[in-house]
Design a protein around this motif. Structure first.
Motif, PDB file in Angstrom:
ATOM      1  N   VAL A 170       0.813  -1.216   0.000  1.00  0.00           N
ATOM      2  CA  VAL A 170       0.000   0.000   0.000  1.00  0.00           C
ATOM      3  C   VAL A 170       0.845   1.263   0.000  1.00  0.00           C
ATOM      4  CG1 VAL A 170      -1.931  -1.167   1.119  1.00  0.00           C
ATOM      5  CG2 VAL A 170      -0.226   0.025   2.530  1.00  0.00           C
ATOM      6  N   GLY A 171       2.175   1.121  -0.062  1.00  0.00           N
ATOM      7  CA  GLY A 171       3.037   2.285  -0.217  1.00  0.00           C
ATOM      8  C   GLY A 171       3.802   2.720   1.005  1.00  0.00           C
ATOM      9  N   ASN A 172       3.774   1.931   2.071  1.00  0.00           N
ATOM     10  CA  ASN A 172       4.607   2.225   3.231  1.00  0.00           C
ATOM     11  C   ASN A 172       6.031   1.733   3.001  1.00  0.00           C
ATOM     12  OD1 ASN A 172       2.469   3.211   5.094  1.00  0.00           O
ATOM     13  ND2 ASN A 172       1.726   1.109   4.941  1.00  0.00           N
ATOM     14  N   THR A 173       6.979   2.317   3.713  1.00  0.00           N
ATOM     15  CA  THR A 173       8.318   1.755   3.806  1.00  0.00           C
ATOM     16  C   THR A 173       8.478   1.149   5.192  1.00  0.00           C
ATOM     17  OG1 THR A 173       9.247   3.881   4.498  1.00  0.00           O
ATOM     18  CG2 THR A 173       9.257   3.368   2.137  1.00  0.00           C
ATOM     19  N   MET A 174       9.563   0.357   5.403  1.00  0.00           N
ATOM     20  CA  MET A 174       9.618  -0.441   6.624  1.00  0.00           C
ATOM     21  C   MET A 174      11.004  -0.517   7.246  1.00  0.00           C
ATOM     22  SD  MET A 174       7.136  -3.707   6.337  1.00  0.00           S
ATOM     23  CE  MET A 174       7.235  -3.789   8.128  1.00  0.00           C
TER      24      MET A 174
END
Length: 485
Positions: A170-174
């Motif tokens: 969904v477009g998050n980074t981690m």
């Protein structure tokens, strides 16, 4: 394919580096006791570097074409299938996984990648009527930003991937901090997978460090917008507190003390088969595992005889032997903890029907009869290959026993009358319950989560998509508005 290397290092901003402290960590094989890896722990400075890298990657990743994100996830799914035996081997030597459990776990990790690959085009917003004349409203769904994950050691690959795949989709980074007991299968081998799949620099980062050095700092890091955690209730409470103090979202999947109810009209053979699998998969080191077996008094003796006989035949020992069903517990502390629970329950009147013998870190499959609500095997999560059984007289008593703990994660109920079963199942205080099956179920599109002290939030399908995103209201005035002053 060339096996992955550098799995005992940090993966930060697309680079494989050593931790910057002098504190040494050891990665141990739970069956042999041998050291797999030695490595220096990450520092708080390493944590900062990882979060800054993730934040810098946020803007471009969030607006990356959804089909590009889809294809990267599908590429990772393809690679994990091609490398299945490599992943299974690591799960065996690092987490004590049997071959059957390894196959199940790699398949689940593959499936959540496939499911998440559909998320980039499932982030639906909406239009809304406005109560102000001449205006209209739009609701946009957006990624949160940087998501942090503290992953567990028991199903490290899948339980990490069920957060990682949706978050990235969904477009998050981690930034991920894996358990020290499964630093490869819960962290660095996933970084290798995503690196090979082609994910951009900074989108995914792994810091491997001692919890006493970086744990609370990682959890409360101001760049993170959400923390996902799977593990014990005691640790999860602390993580939830830190997340709340820092005004960030949390998804906490915590302990379980799951009831397996066998009604008087049940198919006993099917119930026995379900209870065996639900209790003994991965040595019972599963949050959803069957923890308490409640049997109607009219079929108690038949169930007990068949269940004990089946448990007694389960092969135990070396997890690399494909015939093994019961492998080692994660460490000797787990052995001592479970033995203490069993010993105290025996003192209170429980009877060992089979098992209760230890070889190294392997506990033979153990069944105790005569369980009562005051015994540790009833009150507490066992998290090992031991289980207690007891009888009940009425449906109402069965539900009261099922609800008589502070946990509410999963459960199972056996009956030939499906509607009777559904009516009773809905009165069990649990996030999940399965009729004519066992408690250890996880489908990547279904809502996974618990009630009471078993956690907050839901994983799976649209439910985790909601957890991993936020919404923004944008209104547009198409004509001048008249204000009262």
């Amino acid at each position: 394919m060339t096996p992955y290397t550098e799995l005992n290092r940090q993966f930060i901003n697309g680079k494989w580096i050593d931790g910057s402290t002098t504190a040494e960590m050891q990665n141990l094989n739970p069956f042999t006791g041998k050291v797999i890896h030695e490595l220096p722990s990450a520092s708080t400075a390493d944590v900062d570097t990882a979060f800054v890298a993730a934040k810098q990657a946020c803007g471009s990743w969030a607006v990356t074409n959804p089909l590009v994100r889809r294809d990267l996830l599908l590429n990772a799914a393809r690679i994990i299938s091609e490398r299945q035996e490599e992943f299974i081997d690591w799960l065996a030597k690092e987490a004590g996984s049997t071959y059957i459990k390894g196959v199940i776990e790699v398949q689940q990790a593959h499936d959540i990648l496939i499911e998440a690959a559909s998320f980039p085009t499932r982030m639906h917003g909406r239009t809304m009527a406005s109560t102000i004349d001449g205006k209209e409203s739009y609701v946009y769904r957006k990624p949160l930003g940087v998501v942090s994950l503290i992953s567990p050691w028991n199903f490290p690959l899948y339980l990490s991937m069920r957060t990682i795949a949706p978050a990235l989709a969904v477009g998050n980074t981690m930034v991920v901090k894996p358990s020290a007991e499964s630093l490869v299968t819960g962290g660095t081998i996933i970084a290798k997978l995503l690196e090979e799949a082609g994910f951009p620099t900074g989108v995914f980062n792994v810091v491997v460090g001692k919890s006493d050095l970086i744990g609370d700092y990682f959890t409360g890091h101001p760049i993170s917008k959400m923390v996902s955690f799977t593990g014990s209730t005691s640790v999860g409470r602390g993580i939830g507190r830190i997340a709340g103090e820092n005004a960030k979202k949390s998804a906490l999947e915590l302990g379980g003390n799951n009831a397996f109810i066998v009604l008087d009209d049940a198919d006993v053979d099917q119930a026995v088969a379900g209870a065996i699998f639900g209790r003994f998969l991965h040595q019972g080191q599963v949050c959803m595992a069957t923890n308490r077996i409640l049997i109607h008094q009219s079929i108690y003796e038949e169930f007990k005889t068949k269940f004990v006989a089946h448990a007694r035949q389960l092969p135990y020992g070396d997890p690399t032997d494909k015939q093994t069903i019961i492998g080692p517990l994660i460490d000797n502390k787990a052995i001592l903890r479970i033995q203490s629970m069993i010993d105290e329950s025996i003192k209170q009147g429980a009877v060992v029907e089979t098992g209760n013998l230890v070889q190294g870190n392997v506990l033979q499959p153990t069944v105790l009869s005569g369980m009562t609500i005051d015994m540790p095997i009833f009150k507490d999560e066992i998290f090992g290959p031991a289980v207690g059984i007891m009888s009940f007289a009425t449906d109402e008593e069965a539900i009261a026993l099922a609800n008589a703990t502070d946990y509410g994660l999963s459960g199972a109920l056996h009956t030939r009358d499906v509607y009777r079963g559904m009516k009773l199942a809905r009165t069990v205080e649990t996030g999940m319950i399965h009729i004519n099956d066992q408690s250890d179920n996880d489908e990547v599109h279904a809502p996974f989560g618990g009630e009471k002290l078993s956690g907050t939030g839901r994983f799976g399908g649209d439910f985790i998509l909601e957890e991993m995103t936020t919404v923004q209201w944008v209104s547009v005035a198409h004509e001048p508005r008249q204000y009262p002053f």
